[in-house]
Write a protein that holds these residues in place. Structure first.
Motif, PDB file in Angstrom:
ATOM      1  N   GLY A 125       0.815  -1.214   0.000  1.00  0.00           N
ATOM      2  CA  GLY A 125       0.000   0.000   0.000  1.00  0.00           C
ATOM      3  C   GLY A 125       0.844   1.258   0.000  1.00  0.00           C
ATOM      4  O   GLY A 125       0.509   2.247  -0.673  1.00  0.00           O
ATOM      5  N   LEU A 126       1.944   1.248   0.746  1.00  0.00           N
ATOM      6  CA  LEU A 126       2.840   2.410   0.753  1.00  0.00           C
ATOM      7  C   LEU A 126       3.524   2.587  -0.600  1.00  0.00           C
ATOM      8  O   LEU A 126       3.701   3.715  -1.065  1.00  0.00           O
ATOM      9  CB  LEU A 126       3.871   2.279   1.871  1.00  0.00           C
ATOM     10  CG  LEU A 126       3.321   2.356   3.294  1.00  0.00           C
ATOM     11  CD1 LEU A 126       4.414   2.032   4.313  1.00  0.00           C
ATOM     12  CD2 LEU A 126       2.698   3.717   3.571  1.00  0.00           C
ATOM     13  N   VAL A 127       3.895   1.480  -1.242  1.00  0.00           N
ATOM     14  CA  VAL A 127       4.480   1.554  -2.588  1.00  0.00           C
ATOM     15  C   VAL A 127       3.441   2.139  -3.547  1.00  0.00           C
ATOM     16  O   VAL A 127       3.743   3.019  -4.360  1.00  0.00           O
ATOM     17  CB  VAL A 127       4.965   0.163  -3.063  1.00  0.00           C
ATOM     18  CG1 VAL A 127       5.344   0.196  -4.540  1.00  0.00           C
ATOM     19  CG2 VAL A 127       6.148  -0.306  -2.215  1.00  0.00           C
ATOM     20  N   GLN A 128       2.210   1.658  -3.442  1.00  0.00           N
ATOM     21  CA  GLN A 128       1.106   2.172  -4.269  1.00  0.00           C
ATOM     22  C   GLN A 128       0.926   3.667  -4.036  1.00  0.00           C
ATOM     23  O   GLN A 128       0.745   4.442  -4.978  1.00  0.00           O
ATOM     24  CB  GLN A 128      -0.166   1.397  -3.904  1.00  0.00           C
ATOM     25  CG  GLN A 128      -1.440   1.865  -4.546  1.00  0.00           C
ATOM     26  CD  GLN A 128      -2.655   1.105  -3.985  1.00  0.00           C
ATOM     27  OE1 GLN A 128      -2.560  -0.041  -3.566  1.00  0.00           O
ATOM     28  NE2 GLN A 128      -3.790   1.756  -3.957  1.00  0.00           N
ATOM     29  N   GLN A 129       0.964   4.086  -2.783  1.00  0.00           N
ATOM     30  CA  GLN A 129       0.822   5.500  -2.438  1.00  0.00           C
ATOM     31  C   GLN A 129       1.962   6.323  -3.032  1.00  0.00           C
ATOM     32  O   GLN A 129       1.740   7.387  -3.596  1.00  0.00           O
ATOM     33  CB  GLN A 129       0.776   5.667  -0.915  1.00  0.00           C
ATOM     34  CG  GLN A 129       0.773   7.097  -0.440  1.00  0.00           C
ATOM     35  CD  GLN A 129      -0.413   7.889  -0.939  1.00  0.00           C
ATOM     36  OE1 GLN A 129      -1.473   7.340  -1.210  1.00  0.00           O
ATOM     37  NE2 GLN A 129      -0.249   9.187  -1.068  1.00  0.00           N
ATOM     38  N   VAL A 136       7.756  10.095  -6.565  1.00  0.00           N
ATOM     39  CA  VAL A 136       8.750   9.169  -6.018  1.00  0.00           C
ATOM     40  C   VAL A 136       9.266   8.264  -7.132  1.00  0.00           C
ATOM     41  O   VAL A 136       8.496   7.663  -7.867  1.00  0.00           O
ATOM     42  CB  VAL A 136       8.144   8.315  -4.881  1.00  0.00           C
ATOM     43  CG1 VAL A 136       9.157   7.316  -4.348  1.00  0.00           C
ATOM     44  CG2 VAL A 136       7.632   9.206  -3.756  1.00  0.00           C
ATOM     45  N   ARG A 137      10.593   8.185  -7.247  1.00  0.00           N
ATOM     46  CA  ARG A 137      11.236   7.317  -8.228  1.00  0.00           C
ATOM     47  C   ARG A 137      11.924   6.132  -7.567  1.00  0.00           C
ATOM     48  O   ARG A 137      12.160   5.110  -8.192  1.00  0.00           O
ATOM     49  CB  ARG A 137      12.279   8.105  -9.044  1.00  0.00           C
ATOM     50  CG  ARG A 137      11.718   9.262  -9.818  1.00  0.00           C
ATOM     51  CD  ARG A 137      10.886   8.773 -10.999  1.00  0.00           C
ATOM     52  NE  ARG A 137      10.207   9.876 -11.657  1.00  0.00           N
ATOM     53  CZ  ARG A 137       8.908  10.109 -11.566  1.00  0.00           C
ATOM     54  NH1 ARG A 137       8.144   9.331 -10.843  1.00  0.00           N
ATOM     55  NH2 ARG A 137       8.346  11.109 -12.186  1.00  0.00           N
ATOM     56  N   GLN A 138      12.252   6.283  -6.271  1.00  0.00           N
ATOM     57  CA  GLN A 138      12.942   5.213  -5.551  1.00  0.00           C
ATOM     58  C   GLN A 138      12.518   5.225  -4.089  1.00  0.00           C
ATOM     59  O   GLN A 138      12.424   6.282  -3.465  1.00  0.00           O
ATOM     60  CB  GLN A 138      14.456   5.389  -5.628  1.00  0.00           C
ATOM     61  CG  GLN A 138      15.215   4.301  -4.889  1.00  0.00           C
ATOM     62  CD  GLN A 138      16.707   4.557  -4.857  1.00  0.00           C
ATOM     63  OE1 GLN A 138      17.140   5.651  -4.520  1.00  0.00           O
ATOM     64  NE2 GLN A 138      17.474   3.555  -5.226  1.00  0.00           N
ATOM     65  N   LEU A 139      12.280   4.018  -3.560  1.00  0.00           N
ATOM     66  CA  LEU A 139      12.018   3.859  -2.136  1.00  0.00           C
ATOM     67  C   LEU A 139      13.194   3.148  -1.497  1.00  0.00           C
ATOM     68  O   LEU A 139      13.783   2.247  -2.098  1.00  0.00           O
ATOM     69  CB  LEU A 139      10.751   3.036  -1.901  1.00  0.00           C
ATOM     70  CG  LEU A 139       9.445   3.734  -2.230  1.00  0.00           C
ATOM     71  CD1 LEU A 139       8.284   2.751  -2.156  1.00  0.00           C
ATOM     72  CD2 LEU A 139       9.202   4.903  -1.283  1.00  0.00           C
ATOM     73  N   VAL A 140      13.513   3.555  -0.294  1.00  0.00           N
ATOM     74  CA  VAL A 140      14.593   2.974   0.489  1.00  0.00           C
ATOM     75  C   VAL A 140      13.984   2.494   1.801  1.00  0.00           C
ATOM     76  O   VAL A 140      13.069   3.129   2.343  1.00  0.00           O
ATOM     77  CB  VAL A 140      15.687   4.033   0.773  1.00  0.00           C
ATOM     78  CG1 VAL A 140      16.745   3.497   1.717  1.00  0.00           C
ATOM     79  CG2 VAL A 140      16.290   4.539  -0.517  1.00  0.00           C
ATOM     80  N   ALA A 141      14.464   1.374   2.301  1.00  0.00           N
ATOM     81  CA  ALA A 141      14.039   0.866   3.604  1.00  0.00           C
ATOM     82  C   ALA A 141      15.257   0.272   4.301  1.00  0.00           C
ATOM     83  O   ALA A 141      16.198  -0.181   3.646  1.00  0.00           O
ATOM     84  CB  ALA A 141      12.958  -0.192   3.444  1.00  0.00           C
ATOM     85  N   VAL A 176      10.311   2.919  -8.304  1.00  0.00           N
ATOM     86  CA  VAL A 176       8.878   3.163  -8.317  1.00  0.00           C
ATOM     87  C   VAL A 176       8.499   3.772  -9.650  1.00  0.00           C
ATOM     88  O   VAL A 176       9.088   4.771 -10.067  1.00  0.00           O
ATOM     89  CB  VAL A 176       8.469   4.135  -7.167  1.00  0.00           C
ATOM     90  CG1 VAL A 176       6.987   4.454  -7.232  1.00  0.00           C
ATOM     91  CG2 VAL A 176       8.848   3.557  -5.823  1.00  0.00           C
ATOM     92  N   GLU A 177       7.545   3.134 -10.297  1.00  0.00           N
ATOM     93  CA  GLU A 177       7.004   3.673 -11.553  1.00  0.00           C
ATOM     94  C   GLU A 177       5.775   4.504 -11.207  1.00  0.00           C
ATOM     95  O   GLU A 177       4.918   4.054 -10.437  1.00  0.00           O
ATOM     96  CB  GLU A 177       6.613   2.534 -12.497  1.00  0.00           C
ATOM     97  CG  GLU A 177       7.788   1.668 -12.926  1.00  0.00           C
ATOM     98  CD  GLU A 177       8.809   2.439 -13.747  1.00  0.00           C
ATOM     99  OE1 GLU A 177       8.410   3.317 -14.537  1.00  0.00           O
ATOM    100  OE2 GLU A 177      10.016   2.157 -13.589  1.00  0.00           O
ATOM    101  N   PRO A 178       5.651   5.702 -11.786  1.00  0.00           N
ATOM    102  CA  PRO A 178       4.451   6.506 -11.502  1.00  0.00           C
ATOM    103  C   PRO A 178       3.187   5.745 -11.885  1.00  0.00           C
ATOM    104  O   PRO A 178       3.179   5.007 -12.879  1.00  0.00           O
ATOM    105  CB  PRO A 178       4.625   7.748 -12.382  1.00  0.00           C
ATOM    106  CG  PRO A 178       6.073   7.763 -12.758  1.00  0.00           C
ATOM    107  CD  PRO A 178       6.558   6.349 -12.710  1.00  0.00           C
ATOM    108  N   ALA A 179       2.159   5.914 -11.087  1.00  0.00           N
ATOM    109  CA  ALA A 179       0.881   5.255 -11.375  1.00  0.00           C
ATOM    110  C   ALA A 179       0.292   5.847 -12.639  1.00  0.00           C
ATOM    111  O   ALA A 179       0.427   7.051 -12.895  1.00  0.00           O
ATOM    112  CB  ALA A 179      -0.067   5.434 -10.197  1.00  0.00           C
ATOM    113  N   GLU A 180      -0.348   4.994 -13.420  1.00  0.00           N
ATOM    114  CA  GLU A 180      -1.015   5.489 -14.618  1.00  0.00           C
ATOM    115  C   GLU A 180      -2.249   6.262 -14.198  1.00  0.00           C
ATOM    116  O   GLU A 180      -2.971   5.867 -13.285  1.00  0.00           O
ATOM    117  CB  GLU A 180      -1.410   4.321 -15.516  1.00  0.00           C
ATOM    118  CG  GLU A 180      -0.216   3.619 -16.110  1.00  0.00           C
ATOM    119  CD  GLU A 180      -0.637   2.533 -17.091  1.00  0.00           C
ATOM    120  OE1 GLU A 180      -1.727   2.648 -17.680  1.00  0.00           O
ATOM    121  OE2 GLU A 180       0.134   1.585 -17.253  1.00  0.00           O
TER     122      GLU A 180
END
Length: 183
Positions: A125-129, A136-141, A176-180
């Motif tokens: 869900g956070l990736v979707q958000q 956002v182009r990249q997420l780090v954890a 992260v790919e932008p949502a369509e």
């Protein structure tokens, strides 16, 4: 404007607001009422502690409307015939993305709700958000080397190992790919 609610099959993921964080910190008897959910006995879970709550509240206060959605999020298990809507975890971002479009996520699940795939669903869900923002182009954890469950959550969500953080924790990254958008 950034959406402040995300749905997954079993979760409603709601962005923290100043009102919710203030109640959580200073008037805990009102927090579940405002949230519209039951609280687990061990709230708050894991690394989502009072320090994190204060950080999110300070950032939302300083950033105003533009900060909404870039910090804490509450994971609420949707009501079923057997259970009421229940707060099961927290997660979120450590702030808006930097100039390269990178931001960090974190998450914690209450003990009674672990090992049910809910952390995986929360991170999805956070990736979707993140994708929905278009920023956002990249997420780090980051996670501890001995936290195998957290590592599996990240791997299931498309994160890949990316070395170690300066504090010794493991670093994971995901594009992260932008949502369509639909017109």
């Amino acid at each position: 404007m950034i959406p402040l609610i995300t749905h997954t099959p079993r979760l409603l993921i709601l962005a923290a607001s100043r009102a919710l964080l203030t109640a959580e910190l200073h008037k805990p008897q009102y927090f579940p009422v405002l949230l519209g959910a039951a609280l687990p006995a061990d709230w708050p879970p894991g690394e989502y502690d009072r320090e994190a709550m204060h950080y999110f509240l300070d950032q939302l206060t300083a950033g105003g409307r533009t900060a909404a959605g870039w910090y804490g999020w509450y994971a609420l298990r949707k009501a079923t015939d057997d259970t009421p809507r229940t707060l099961i975890g927290a997660g979120g971002f450590m702030g808006p993305p930097d100039a390269e479009g990178s931001t960090e996520i974190g998450y914690s699940i209450a003990a009674d709700w672990r090992q049910q795939g809910l952390a995986t669903e929360l991170v999805a869900g956070l990736v979707q958000q993140a994708a929905a923002t278009g920023m956002v182009r990249q997420l780090v954890a980051h996670t501890d080397a001995d936290n195998l469950a957290s590592q599996q959550v990240l791997l299931r969500n498309g994160f890949e190992p990316a070395g170690h953080a300066p504090d010794g924790r493991l670093r994971f990254e995901r594009a992260v790919e932008p949502a369509e958008t639909t017109a």
